[in-house]
Design a protein around this motif. Structure first.
Motif, PDB file in Angstrom:
ATOM      1  N   ASN A   1      -5.975  49.479 -75.427  1.00 31.28           N
ATOM      2  CA  ASN A   1      -6.156  48.220 -76.302  1.00 31.28           C
ATOM      3  C   ASN A   1      -4.555  47.247 -76.087  1.00 31.28           C
ATOM      4  N   GLY A   2      -3.940  47.412 -74.924  1.00 30.09           N
ATOM      5  CA  GLY A   2      -2.665  46.811 -74.651  1.00 30.09           C
ATOM      6  C   GLY A   2      -2.907  45.583 -73.924  1.00 30.09           C
ATOM      7  N   TYR A   3      -1.821  44.846 -73.525  1.00 26.89           N
ATOM      8  CA  TYR A   3      -1.857  43.541 -72.962  1.00 26.89           C
ATOM      9  C   TYR A   3      -0.662  43.399 -71.773  1.00 26.89           C
ATOM     10  N   VAL A   4      -0.849  42.890 -71.045  1.00 26.41           N
ATOM     11  CA  VAL A   4       0.566  42.960 -69.833  1.00 26.41           C
ATOM     12  C   VAL A   4       0.664  41.270 -70.045  1.00 26.41           C
ATOM     13  N   PHE A   5       2.054  40.952 -70.216  1.00 27.82           N
ATOM     14  CA  PHE A   5       2.633  39.781 -70.073  1.00 27.82           C
ATOM     15  C   PHE A   5       3.395  39.148 -69.038  1.00 27.82           C
ATOM     16  N   LEU A   6       3.358  38.269 -67.962  1.00 23.97           N
ATOM     17  CA  LEU A   6       4.444  37.971 -67.204  1.00 23.97           C
ATOM     18  C   LEU A   6       4.860  36.805 -67.416  1.00 23.97           C
ATOM     19  N   THR A   7       6.243  36.474 -67.646  1.00 22.75           N
ATOM     20  CA  THR A   7       6.863  35.154 -67.765  1.00 22.75           C
ATOM     21  C   THR A   7       7.346  34.370 -66.697  1.00 22.75           C
ATOM     22  N   ALA A   8       7.779  35.288 -65.742  1.00 21.96           N
ATOM     23  CA  ALA A   8       8.463  34.610 -64.560  1.00 21.96           C
ATOM     24  C   ALA A   8       8.610  35.509 -63.460  1.00 21.96           C
ATOM     25  N   SER A   9       8.563  34.874 -62.172  1.00 25.09           N
ATOM     26  CA  SER A   9       8.738  35.894 -61.072  1.00 25.09           C
ATOM     27  C   SER A   9       9.716  34.980 -60.188  1.00 25.09           C
ATOM     28  N   ASP A  10      10.274  35.515 -59.085  1.00 25.43           N
ATOM     29  CA  ASP A  10      10.739  34.803 -57.815  1.00 25.43           C
ATOM     30  C   ASP A  10      11.084  35.975 -56.718  1.00 25.43           C
ATOM     31  N   TYR A  11      11.180  35.388 -55.712  1.00 20.31           N
ATOM     32  CA  TYR A  11      11.296  36.416 -54.514  1.00 20.31           C
ATOM     33  C   TYR A  11      12.510  35.791 -53.570  1.00 20.31           C
ATOM     34  N   VAL A  12      13.762  36.705 -53.692  1.00 24.00           N
ATOM     35  CA  VAL A  12      14.880  36.410 -53.015  1.00 24.00           C
ATOM     36  C   VAL A  12      14.847  36.963 -51.444  1.00 24.00           C
ATOM     37  N   LEU A  13      14.879  36.061 -50.625  1.00 26.01           N
ATOM     38  CA  LEU A  13      14.914  36.451 -49.208  1.00 26.01           C
ATOM     39  C   LEU A  13      16.312  36.491 -48.826  1.00 26.01           C
ATOM     40  N   THR A  14      16.750  37.333 -47.980  1.00 21.15           N
ATOM     41  CA  THR A  14      17.668  37.441 -47.116  1.00 21.15           C
ATOM     42  C   THR A  14      17.441  37.267 -45.637  1.00 21.15           C
ATOM     43  N   TYR A  15      17.813  36.357 -45.139  1.00 22.69           N
ATOM     44  CA  TYR A  15      17.567  35.949 -43.751  1.00 22.69           C
ATOM     45  C   TYR A  15      18.715  35.566 -42.759  1.00 22.69           C
ATOM     46  N   THR A  16      18.491  35.573 -41.753  1.00 23.44           N
ATOM     47  CA  THR A  16      19.398  35.108 -40.687  1.00 23.44           C
ATOM     48  C   THR A  16      18.975  33.660 -40.304  1.00 23.44           C
ATOM     49  N   ALA A  17      19.978  32.695 -40.382  1.00 24.68           N
ATOM     50  CA  ALA A  17      19.793  31.325 -40.231  1.00 24.68           C
ATOM     51  C   ALA A  17      20.342  31.197 -38.889  1.00 24.68           C
ATOM     52  N   SER A  18      19.767  30.269 -38.124  1.00 26.44           N
ATOM     53  CA  SER A  18      20.084  29.737 -36.601  1.00 26.44           C
ATOM     54  C   SER A  18      20.906  28.549 -36.686  1.00 26.44           C
ATOM     55  N   VAL A  19      22.176  28.673 -36.324  1.00 24.24           N
ATOM     56  CA  VAL A  19      23.043  27.312 -35.989  1.00 24.24           C
ATOM     57  C   VAL A  19      23.315  27.209 -34.370  1.00 24.24           C
ATOM     58  N   THR A  20      22.978  26.290 -33.850  1.00 21.73           N
ATOM     59  CA  THR A  20      23.021  26.289 -32.362  1.00 21.73           C
ATOM     60  C   THR A  20      24.151  25.377 -32.163  1.00 21.73           C
ATOM     61  N   GLY A  21      25.222  25.760 -31.075  1.00 29.08           N
ATOM     62  CA  GLY A  21      26.356  25.271 -30.720  1.00 29.08           C
ATOM     63  C   GLY A  21      25.938  24.537 -29.250  1.00 29.08           C
ATOM     64  N   PRO A  22      26.838  24.421 -28.440  1.00 27.60           N
ATOM     65  CA  PRO A  22      26.638  23.843 -27.333  1.00 27.60           C
ATOM     66  C   PRO A  22      25.468  24.178 -26.692  1.00 27.60           C
ATOM     67  N   THR A  23      25.176  23.039 -25.831  1.00 25.14           N
ATOM     68  CA  THR A  23      23.554  23.088 -25.142  1.00 25.14           C
ATOM     69  C   THR A  23      23.928  23.657 -23.952  1.00 25.14           C
ATOM     70  N   ASN A  24      23.159  23.950 -23.041  1.00 32.60           N
ATOM     71  CA  ASN A  24      23.029  24.273 -21.552  1.00 32.60           C
ATOM     72  C   ASN A  24      23.800  23.220 -20.764  1.00 32.60           C
ATOM     73  N   ASN A  25      23.794  21.934 -21.036  1.00 30.65           N
ATOM     74  CA  ASN A  25      24.334  20.889 -20.439  1.00 30.65           C
ATOM     75  C   ASN A  25      25.774  20.583 -21.012  1.00 30.65           C
ATOM     76  N   GLN A  26      26.350  21.611 -21.718  1.00 31.75           N
ATOM     77  CA  GLN A  26      27.620  21.376 -22.188  1.00 31.75           C
ATOM     78  C   GLN A  26      28.303  22.675 -21.492  1.00 31.75           C
ATOM     79  N   ILE A  27      29.376  22.318 -20.732  1.00 28.38           N
ATOM     80  CA  ILE A  27      30.159  23.327 -20.136  1.00 28.38           C
ATOM     81  C   ILE A  27      31.360  23.604 -20.724  1.00 28.38           C
ATOM     82  N   MET A  28      31.504  25.018 -20.787  1.00 31.47           N
ATOM     83  CA  MET A  28      32.923  25.437 -21.409  1.00 31.47           C
ATOM     84  C   MET A  28      33.720  25.949 -20.292  1.00 31.47           C
TER      85      MET A  28
END
Length: 194
Positions: free
Chosen positions: A163-190
């Motif tokens: 005789n019950g009910y379930v109520f959902l009022t909000a949800s979210d999904y928090v990702l932890t991820y690796t972000a890629s940030v690129t630096g010098p390209t192959n054409n750039q010489i160190m």
């Protein structure tokens, strides 16, 4: 003999890539299956009742199961991830809800290939009675691409007491991820040394 100032001692071609841990929050974005669930006070789109996230939830709009003993599932897609996602390593599924009359639970499932969600996350969440609260289950040790996370589907299965009910009022999904940030390209010489 000593090297002249203009002579190259060492030269190497490289492409550098930095791995940076980042996080982002996804929310419900479109309904897939709404059998035995209704929208309480929001639009006919059930996802619109829970897409404000759990940080600033609106407990006056909600999803509600059918009344009585049973198992009721609701499936939806999630919003797209940020453009810099390289690899998702963890998803924290935050669910805000409650039950009335008889003890009830929510079990969270997900998929990342566009199929029906069958991967269970943690144990069933025991909901509080009458007053909403946010509870979490975590999928960790993941290695998901941006394409996979953008295909995220989430299913909530409510185990509803007599005789019950379930109520959902909000949800979210928090990702932890690796972000890629690129630096010098192959054409750039160190250059090292003189």
């Amino acid at each position: 003999s000593m090297l002249g100032a203009s002579e190259t001692v060492f030269r190497e071609l490289r492409q550098w890539q930095l791995a940076i841990d980042a996080s982002s929050t996804l929310v419900a974005d479109a309904d897939i299956s709404t059998t035995s669930w209704t929208s309480g006070t929001c639009s006919t789109n059930l996802w619109d009742c829970i897409n404000e996230g759990t940080t600033s939830p609106n407990d006056s709009d909600y999803l509600k199961t059918a009344k009585g003993t049973g198992t009721y599932s609701y499936t939806h897609t999630a919003s797209d991830s940020p453009s810099d996602v390289s690899t998702v390593t963890q998803i924290v599924f935050n669910v805000r809800g409650y039950y009335t009359v008889a003890a009830s639970t929510i079990t969270v499932y997900y998929s990342t290939d566009g199929s029906a969600p069958t991967t269970q996350v943690g144990s069933a969440i025991s909901l509080p009675v009458n007053n909403p609260s946010t509870q979490s289950v975590t999928a960790s040790g993941l290695s998901l691409t941006k394409t996979q996370i953008d295909a995220l589907r989430v299913k909530f299965t409510a185990g509803v007491g007599k005789n019950g009910y379930v109520f959902l009022t909000a949800s979210d999904y928090v990702l932890t991820y690796t972000a890629s940030v690129t630096g010098p390209t192959n054409n750039q010489i160190m250059r090292h040394g003189k």
